[in-house]
Design a protein around this motif. Structure first.
Motif, PDB file in Angstrom:
ATOM      1  N   TYR A   7       0.952  -1.161   0.127  1.00 32.19           N
ATOM      2  CA  TYR A   7      -0.069   0.052  -0.095  1.00 32.19           C
ATOM      3  C   TYR A   7       0.812   1.131   0.032  1.00 32.19           C
ATOM      4  O   TYR A   7       1.701   1.412   1.040  1.00 32.19           O
ATOM      5  N   ILE A   8       0.691   2.237  -1.172  1.00 33.15           N
ATOM      6  CA  ILE A   8       1.553   3.401  -1.101  1.00 33.15           C
ATOM      7  C   ILE A   8       0.429   4.443  -0.902  1.00 33.15           C
ATOM      8  O   ILE A   8      -0.153   4.793  -1.819  1.00 33.15           O
ATOM      9  N   ILE A   9       0.694   5.147   0.323  1.00 28.21           N
ATOM     10  CA  ILE A   9      -0.128   6.279   0.666  1.00 28.21           C
ATOM     11  C   ILE A   9       0.405   7.440   0.186  1.00 28.21           C
ATOM     12  O   ILE A   9       1.435   7.840   0.914  1.00 28.21           O
ATOM     13  N   CYS A  10      -0.284   8.130  -0.713  1.00 27.52           N
ATOM     14  CA  CYS A  10       0.605   9.534  -1.403  1.00 27.52           C
ATOM     15  C   CYS A  10      -0.079  10.858  -1.638  1.00 27.52           C
ATOM     16  O   CYS A  10      -1.541  10.569  -1.944  1.00 27.52           O
ATOM     17  N   ASP A  78       7.205 -12.049   0.575  1.00 24.65           N
ATOM     18  CA  ASP A  78       7.304 -12.730   1.808  1.00 24.65           C
ATOM     19  C   ASP A  78       5.937 -12.861   2.381  1.00 24.65           C
ATOM     20  O   ASP A  78       5.779 -13.430   3.667  1.00 24.65           O
ATOM     21  N   ARG A  79       4.928 -12.460   1.813  1.00 22.31           N
ATOM     22  CA  ARG A  79       3.356 -12.232   1.967  1.00 22.31           C
ATOM     23  C   ARG A  79       3.245 -11.570   3.386  1.00 22.31           C
ATOM     24  O   ARG A  79       2.204 -11.789   4.155  1.00 22.31           O
ATOM     25  N   VAL A  80       4.156 -10.601   3.783  1.00 25.72           N
ATOM     26  CA  VAL A  80       3.966  -9.493   4.571  1.00 25.72           C
ATOM     27  C   VAL A  80       3.294  -8.471   3.896  1.00 25.72           C
ATOM     28  O   VAL A  80       4.352  -7.754   3.346  1.00 25.72           O
ATOM     29  N   ALA A  81       2.301  -8.088   4.097  1.00 24.79           N
ATOM     30  CA  ALA A  81       1.850  -6.710   3.626  1.00 24.79           C
ATOM     31  C   ALA A  81       2.734  -5.351   3.970  1.00 24.79           C
ATOM     32  O   ALA A  81       3.246  -5.293   5.287  1.00 24.79           O
ATOM     33  N   LYS A  82       2.993  -4.538   3.166  1.00 24.13           N
ATOM     34  CA  LYS A  82       3.928  -3.415   3.154  1.00 24.13           C
ATOM     35  C   LYS A  82       2.929  -2.201   3.003  1.00 24.13           C
ATOM     36  O   LYS A  82       2.111  -2.055   2.375  1.00 24.13           O
ATOM     37  N   VAL A  83       3.104  -1.028   3.762  1.00 19.60           N
ATOM     38  CA  VAL A  83       2.629   0.188   3.743  1.00 19.60           C
ATOM     39  C   VAL A  83       3.604   1.235   3.760  1.00 19.60           C
ATOM     40  O   VAL A  83       4.613   1.313   4.525  1.00 19.60           O
ATOM     41  N   ILE A  84       3.547   2.189   2.605  1.00 15.09           N
ATOM     42  CA  ILE A  84       4.448   3.257   2.694  1.00 15.09           C
ATOM     43  C   ILE A  84       3.727   4.556   2.956  1.00 15.09           C
ATOM     44  O   ILE A  84       2.715   4.973   2.206  1.00 15.09           O
ATOM     45  N   ASP A  85       4.115   5.523   3.748  1.00 15.43           N
ATOM     46  CA  ASP A  85       3.610   6.636   4.129  1.00 15.43           C
ATOM     47  C   ASP A  85       4.526   7.674   3.402  1.00 15.43           C
ATOM     48  O   ASP A  85       5.335   8.157   3.962  1.00 15.43           O
ATOM     49  N   LEU A  86       4.190   7.952   2.184  1.00 22.38           N
ATOM     50  CA  LEU A  86       5.016   8.941   1.364  1.00 22.38           C
ATOM     51  C   LEU A  86       4.882  10.473   1.534  1.00 22.38           C
ATOM     52  O   LEU A  86       3.621  10.996   1.184  1.00 22.38           O
ATOM     53  N   GLU A  93      10.087  12.489  -6.615  1.00 22.76           N
ATOM     54  CA  GLU A  93      11.351  11.564  -6.726  1.00 22.76           C
ATOM     55  C   GLU A  93      10.867  10.214  -6.705  1.00 22.76           C
ATOM     56  O   GLU A  93      11.239   9.414  -7.334  1.00 22.76           O
ATOM     57  N   PHE A  94       9.821   9.794  -5.857  1.00 18.91           N
ATOM     58  CA  PHE A  94       9.438   8.402  -5.804  1.00 18.91           C
ATOM     59  C   PHE A  94       8.743   7.763  -6.938  1.00 18.91           C
ATOM     60  O   PHE A  94       9.507   6.934  -7.316  1.00 18.91           O
ATOM     61  N   GLU A  99       9.177   4.786 -12.400  1.00  9.67           N
ATOM     62  CA  GLU A  99       9.284   4.806 -13.630  1.00  9.67           C
ATOM     63  C   GLU A  99      10.529   4.190 -14.264  1.00  9.67           C
ATOM     64  O   GLU A  99      10.772   3.460 -15.265  1.00  9.67           O
ATOM     65  N   GLU A 100      11.573   4.883 -13.793  1.00  8.90           N
ATOM     66  CA  GLU A 100      13.009   4.675 -14.309  1.00  8.90           C
ATOM     67  C   GLU A 100      13.375   3.163 -14.055  1.00  8.90           C
ATOM     68  O   GLU A 100      14.170   2.559 -14.879  1.00  8.90           O
ATOM     69  N   ILE A 101      13.056   2.489 -12.992  1.00  7.92           N
ATOM     70  CA  ILE A 101      13.385   1.220 -12.643  1.00  7.92           C
ATOM     71  C   ILE A 101      12.648  -0.046 -13.114  1.00  7.92           C
ATOM     72  O   ILE A 101      12.868  -1.042 -12.921  1.00  7.92           O
ATOM     73  N   GLY A 102      11.444   0.755 -13.608  1.00  8.49           N
ATOM     74  CA  GLY A 102      10.478  -0.468 -13.960  1.00  8.49           C
ATOM     75  C   GLY A 102       9.737  -1.202 -12.807  1.00  8.49           C
ATOM     76  O   GLY A 102       9.473  -2.198 -12.883  1.00  8.49           O
TER      77      GLY A 102
END
Length: 237
Positions: A7-10, A78-86, A93-94, A99-102
């Motif tokens: 989950y990427i919250i942005c 690893d089936r551990v859900a991840k969360v990013i508070d961006l 930049e993120f 996009e650059e790294i695909g």
């Protein structure tokens, strides 16, 4: 094979309630799965690290080392859900890095499913950034969050008709209550026996929306075995 969700919250805008959404997602995942991992890419205090220090690491996208430290665990199935508070300062930049790294293609190869929760703002940068994400993110993985406490009016016209999750505005006194560093949404559900309270209903409604979102997005994914994956492209930079 069950994929690992990210989950990427942005948002490119400050003061839209992004960390509140990240807290809700994290606590829902902990309640549902018993585990989760979160990454705090924020300059603001208090941040996700202050609320959930036992599952949260700080991260940045300032240099190559910081990007690798953030991206390596995200791409790991690893089936551990991840969360990013961006944080809004790191938004451009993120996604430029992604996009650059695909990044989106790499997640498919590695059985990882990104879910982008775009918290809408009222200014021009919000809908411009959303249009950018529409070009980069598969439609099923991009979701608009309309936090009615921060965005009192309707959504910008460019976002109307897309998949939207609306977070109802709490009264100011309840908003102050849930903003305390010691407050836990799940803890409140467990301790408050009166299910009819406004806050109890608000938390349950939001947890249900997150559950339904996860079922919808994850249910759309179809994974096939691939050849063993090599090192991602960001290691070559």
């Amino acid at each position: 094979m069950l994929a690992t969700p990210i989950y990427i919250i942005c948002s490119p805008c400050p003061q839209v309630g992004k960390t509140l959404i990240a807290r809700l997602v994290c606590e829902f995942l902990l309640l549902k799965n018993g585990t989760a991992a979160s990454f705090d890419v924020s300059l603001k205090e208090p941040s996700l690290l202050d609320y959930l220090p036992h599952i949260t690491e700080t991260a940045d996208v300032i240099d190559t080392y910081g990007k690798m430290q953030l991206m390596d665990p995200l791409i790991f199935h690893d089936r551990v859900a991840k969360v990013i508070d961006l944080g809004f300062h790191a938004f451009d930049e993120f996604f430029k890095m992604c996009e650059e790294i695909g990044f989106m293609k790499e997640t498919v190869r590695r059985y990882v499913t990104p879910i982008i929760l775009f918290v809408a703002g009222s200014d021009r940068s919000s809908w411009r950034s959303y249009e950018m994400l529409q070009r980069q993110i598969p439609p099923g993985a991009l979701v608009i969050i309309h936090n009615e406490f921060a965005l009192r009016g309707g959504l910008p016209e460019a976002m109307v008709g897309e998949h939207v999750i609306r977070i109802p505005a709490l009264p100011a006194f309840l908003k102050f209550y849930v903003d305390r560093l010691s407050f836990s949404f799940t803890g409140y559900l467990r301790d408050e026996k009166d299910w009819s309270t406004e806050l109890h209903q608000w938390i349950r409604r939001n947890y249900t929306m997150i559950r339904d979102l996860e079922l919808r997005v994850m249910g759309r994914q179809s994974y096939k075995p691939t050849a063993p994956c090599g090192r991602p492209r960001w290691h070559e930079r």
